[in-house]
Write an enzyme that holds these catalytic residues in place. Structure first.
Site, short mmCIF file in Angstrom:
data_model
loop_
_atom_site.label_atom_id
_atom_site.label_comp_id
_atom_site.label_asym_id
_atom_site.label_seq_id
_atom_site.Cartn_x
_atom_site.Cartn_y
_atom_site.Cartn_z
N ASP A 86 0.82 -1.22 0.00
CA ASP A 86 0.00 0.00 0.00
C ASP A 86 0.85 1.27 0.00
OD1 ASP A 86 0.97 -0.31 2.51
OD2 ASP A 86 -0.94 -0.04 3.54
N HIS A 287 23.55 4.69 -19.95
CA HIS A 287 22.57 5.01 -18.91
C HIS A 287 22.88 4.21 -17.64
CE1 HIS A 287 19.33 6.86 -21.76
NE2 HIS A 287 20.40 7.61 -21.61
N ASP A 304 25.95 12.74 -15.20
CA ASP A 304 24.88 13.22 -16.10
C ASP A 304 23.64 13.34 -15.24
OD1 ASP A 304 22.80 13.52 -17.92
OD2 ASP A 304 23.55 12.02 -19.32
N ASP A 316 19.47 18.89 -18.16
CA ASP A 316 20.12 17.64 -18.56
C ASP A 316 21.56 17.99 -18.89
OD1 ASP A 316 20.85 15.17 -19.52
OD2 ASP A 316 19.66 15.28 -21.35
N HIS A 395 25.81 7.43 -29.60
CA HIS A 395 24.44 8.00 -29.53
C HIS A 395 24.35 9.28 -30.34
CE1 HIS A 395 26.02 10.99 -26.72
NE2 HIS A 395 26.61 9.99 -26.09
N HIS A 399 19.14 16.30 -28.12
CA HIS A 399 17.68 16.12 -28.19
C HIS A 399 17.01 17.35 -27.61
CE1 HIS A 399 17.95 15.35 -23.86
NE2 HIS A 399 19.02 14.64 -24.15
N HIS A 406 13.81 13.96 -22.66
CA HIS A 406 13.81 13.79 -24.11
C HIS A 406 12.47 14.33 -24.60
CE1 HIS A 406 16.83 10.30 -23.41
NE2 HIS A 406 17.41 11.47 -23.37
N GLU A 430 25.56 17.10 -26.79
CA GLU A 430 26.21 16.17 -25.86
C GLU A 430 27.02 15.08 -26.55
OE1 GLU A 430 23.56 13.35 -23.94
OE2 GLU A 430 21.84 14.43 -24.72
N TYR A 434 33.39 6.74 -26.08
CA TYR A 434 33.28 5.68 -25.08
C TYR A 434 34.10 4.48 -25.56
CZ TYR A 434 29.22 8.65 -24.35
OH TYR A 434 28.40 9.73 -24.18
N ARG A 452 31.65 12.30 -21.81
CA ARG A 452 30.55 13.03 -22.45
C ARG A 452 30.53 14.43 -21.83
NH1 ARG A 452 26.87 9.57 -21.93
NH2 ARG A 452 25.67 10.16 -20.08
N GLU A 454 27.82 17.67 -21.86
CA GLU A 454 26.45 17.97 -22.28
C GLU A 454 25.99 19.31 -21.72
OE1 GLU A 454 23.49 15.17 -20.81
OE2 GLU A 454 22.09 15.81 -22.36
N1 GLY Z 1 20.47 12.06 -19.52
C1 GLY Z 1 20.06 11.39 -20.67
C2 GLY Z 1 20.54 12.08 -21.88
O1 GLY Z 1 21.54 12.76 -21.79
O2 GLY Z 1 19.94 12.06 -22.89
MN MN Z 2 20.70 14.43 -22.90
MN MN Z 3 22.15 13.71 -20.05
#
Ligand code: GLY
Ligand code: MN
Ligand code: MN
Length: 490
Positions: A86, A287, A304, A316, A395, A399, A406, A430, A434, A452, A454
């Site tokens: 609960d 991630h 991050d 972000d 990647h 975004h 995102h 970003e 890697y 990275r 960002e």
């Molecule tokens: N923190 C996830 C990304 O950088 O897209």
């Molecule tokens: Mn991001």
């Molecule tokens: Mn990020």
């Protein structure tokens, strides 16, 4: 005296009281039941001013009304989700609902009902009203205000949000009986979806979701202000982390996660996504949110993380920091390459540019470096054409950012990925490199290094503004900043 848990049998047309399941209630005597009905002050709040974003939300509802004339539109906030038995997860209202109302209250549903005149819609926000004190709901129901806290009355909510409000408990029945075309945003409220099951189609509902995603592509002044607040808190959160790296070394990545979360929870609503606190080779896992690894001097920390404001806009941001305060030669070489790629990416962010430009600019720099280091055979154009750099860049370079980390994720390709940047868009840039710990195609010393960088970039009328510029990015500036925060040297 009576052993019954409810003080009275509710009238037939009233909702039954949902008893808490944990059996903590003792029996309720008739006298106590009668006593609990009265003796409470009138706490109704009057003369409330609308919240700051109310006019913006109203404009968005008007645009939505114009896009779907004559159709009933149903946008739920969502319900609590059970964590165990609960107890529930913290509630986070659905992004579409927040954008159209400024509200964040669980179990609420925004409905745009087409007017009989055929002109436009009437918007109604269905929500739980204050708890009933006559039937014991407020203190015996697990969702009663005595347990979960005072709610705004329907009148208060209407004044704050600038939209008519009604009792949500009647909504499912109303929708079940309604005729005419209807669309619902799926995935947030199973009860509402069940009530509409034989009236909606997946394809038409998806059109509504796509429209609402695209409606968030351009941010208004209020939203930009909130994103800046989110970033500013995030900068302070990164500073907090640098100051406790010694404690993280003595414990684990969790110390970093907890430290950042403290800042997020005190200054905002939450973190906007699970913080990635990736020390050493964990930085190569995009991630990494388990955050249970060791933090070692001599390694890098890829952090991050983003604070989500109380209005639910999130930052972000990523920095890759030398845990002992100084990059070694190889770490610096890789870091500086990513920095250069990010600089090229940020320079490509301007109104009128293709959305893809910043990605292409960053990827080119990274491909050049990989060729220069002998990790992949050139020429660079061949590498880019075949996408060979992607073994290490992994990647996309960014975004949209907003209420969702995102943001605008279901916008059509032609309006987003193949679209054009416009003033008011906010996006991340970003790039990263890697080198997995088990990558036999690179020299051993590269393995286990992930970098990275960002930042959150607002497209302005004449270029861009880096909302996260307060956080140093250049390797020597990062080192100086860390030294200052840890009291090492100037
Ligand atoms: N923190 C996830 C990304 O950088 O897209
Ligand atoms: Mn991001
Ligand atoms: Mn990020």
């Amino acid at each position: 005296m009576t052993d019954e848990l409810t003080p009275e049998t509710p009238d037939e047309d009233e909702q039954p009281i949902k008893q808490r399941k944990n059996g903590l209630y003792p029996g309720v005597s008739d006298e106590l039941a009668a006593n609990m009905k009265s003796g409470w002050a009138d706490t109704e709040l009057r003369d409330l001013e609308p919240i700051e974003q109310a006019p913006n939300a109203a404009r968005r509802r008007e645009a939505l009304s114009r896009r779907f004339p004559g159709e009933r539109l149903v946008i739920p906030a969502g319900n609590l989700k059970t964590r165990s038995n609960d107890t529930e997860y913290d509630f986070r209202a659905a992004t579409e609902f927040v954008h159209l109302t400024g509200d964040q209250t669980e179990d609420s549903v925004l409905v745009l009902e087409p007017r009989e005149s055929g002109e436009g819609h009437d918007a109604t926000l269905y929500r739980l009203p204050r708890s009933n004190r006559e039937n014991g709901e407020f203190w015996l129901d697990g969702m009663g205000e005595l347990w979960v806290g005072r709610r705004n009355s329907l009148d208060e909510a209407a004044a704050l949000l600038g939209v008519a409000c009604a009792d949500v408990r009647e909504l499912a029945d109303t929708l079940r009986e309604a005729t005419g075309p209807v669309r619902v945003v799926r995935g947030h409220d199973a009860g509402i979806e069940a009530a509409l099951a034989d009236k909606v189609t997946a394809e038409r509902d998806e059109e509504l979701r796509v429209y609402l995603s695209e409606a968030r592509l351009i941010k208004d002044e209020f939203e930009i202000g909130e994103l800046q607040k989110a970033v500013d808190s995030t900068v302070r959160g990164f500073e907090d982390v640098v100051k406790v790296l010694d404690k993280a070394e003595a414990t684990s990545e969790r110390y970093i996660e907890g430290t950042f979360f403290l800042r997020a929870r005190v200054e905002g609503n939450d973190v906007g996504y699970g913080s990635i606190c990736a020390a050493g080779p964990h930085a190569t896992t995009l991630h990494w949110v388990r955050n249970n690894g060791e933090v070692r001097s001599g390694d890098l920390l890829l952090l991050d993380a983003g604070v989500e404001t109380n209005t639910l806009y999130t930052a972000d941001v990523t920095r890759t920091l030398p845990i002992n305060g100084t990059y070694n030669d190889l770490q610096r070489k890789i870091y500086d390459a990513v920095y250069e790629a990010q600089e090229a990416g940020i320079a490509a962010v301007k109104p009128g540019a293709a959305y893809r430009d910043f990605h292409d600019a960053s990827q080119r720099v990274l491909a050049e470096k990989l060729v220069e280091w002998g990790l992949v055979e050139g020429p660079v154009d061949r590498v880019l054409e075949l996408g060979l750099q992607r073994r290490w860049t992994l990647h996309g370079t960014g975004h949209m950012l907003g209420l969702d980390v995102h943001d605008c994720a279901v916008a059509r390709t032609e309006t987003y990925v193949n679209g054009t940047l416009e003033a008011g868009m906010v996006l991340t840039v970003e790039p990263g490199l890697y080198f997995q710990a088990d990558d036999l195609t690179v020299p051993e010393e590269y393995r286990g290094i992930g970098v990275r960088i960002e930042d959150d970039i607002l497209v302005t009328e004449d270029g861009n503004r880096n909302l996260s510029a307060a956080l140093p990015r250049r390797s020597d500036e990062v080192e100086a900043w860390m030294a200052r925060l840890t009291g090492q040297q100037a």
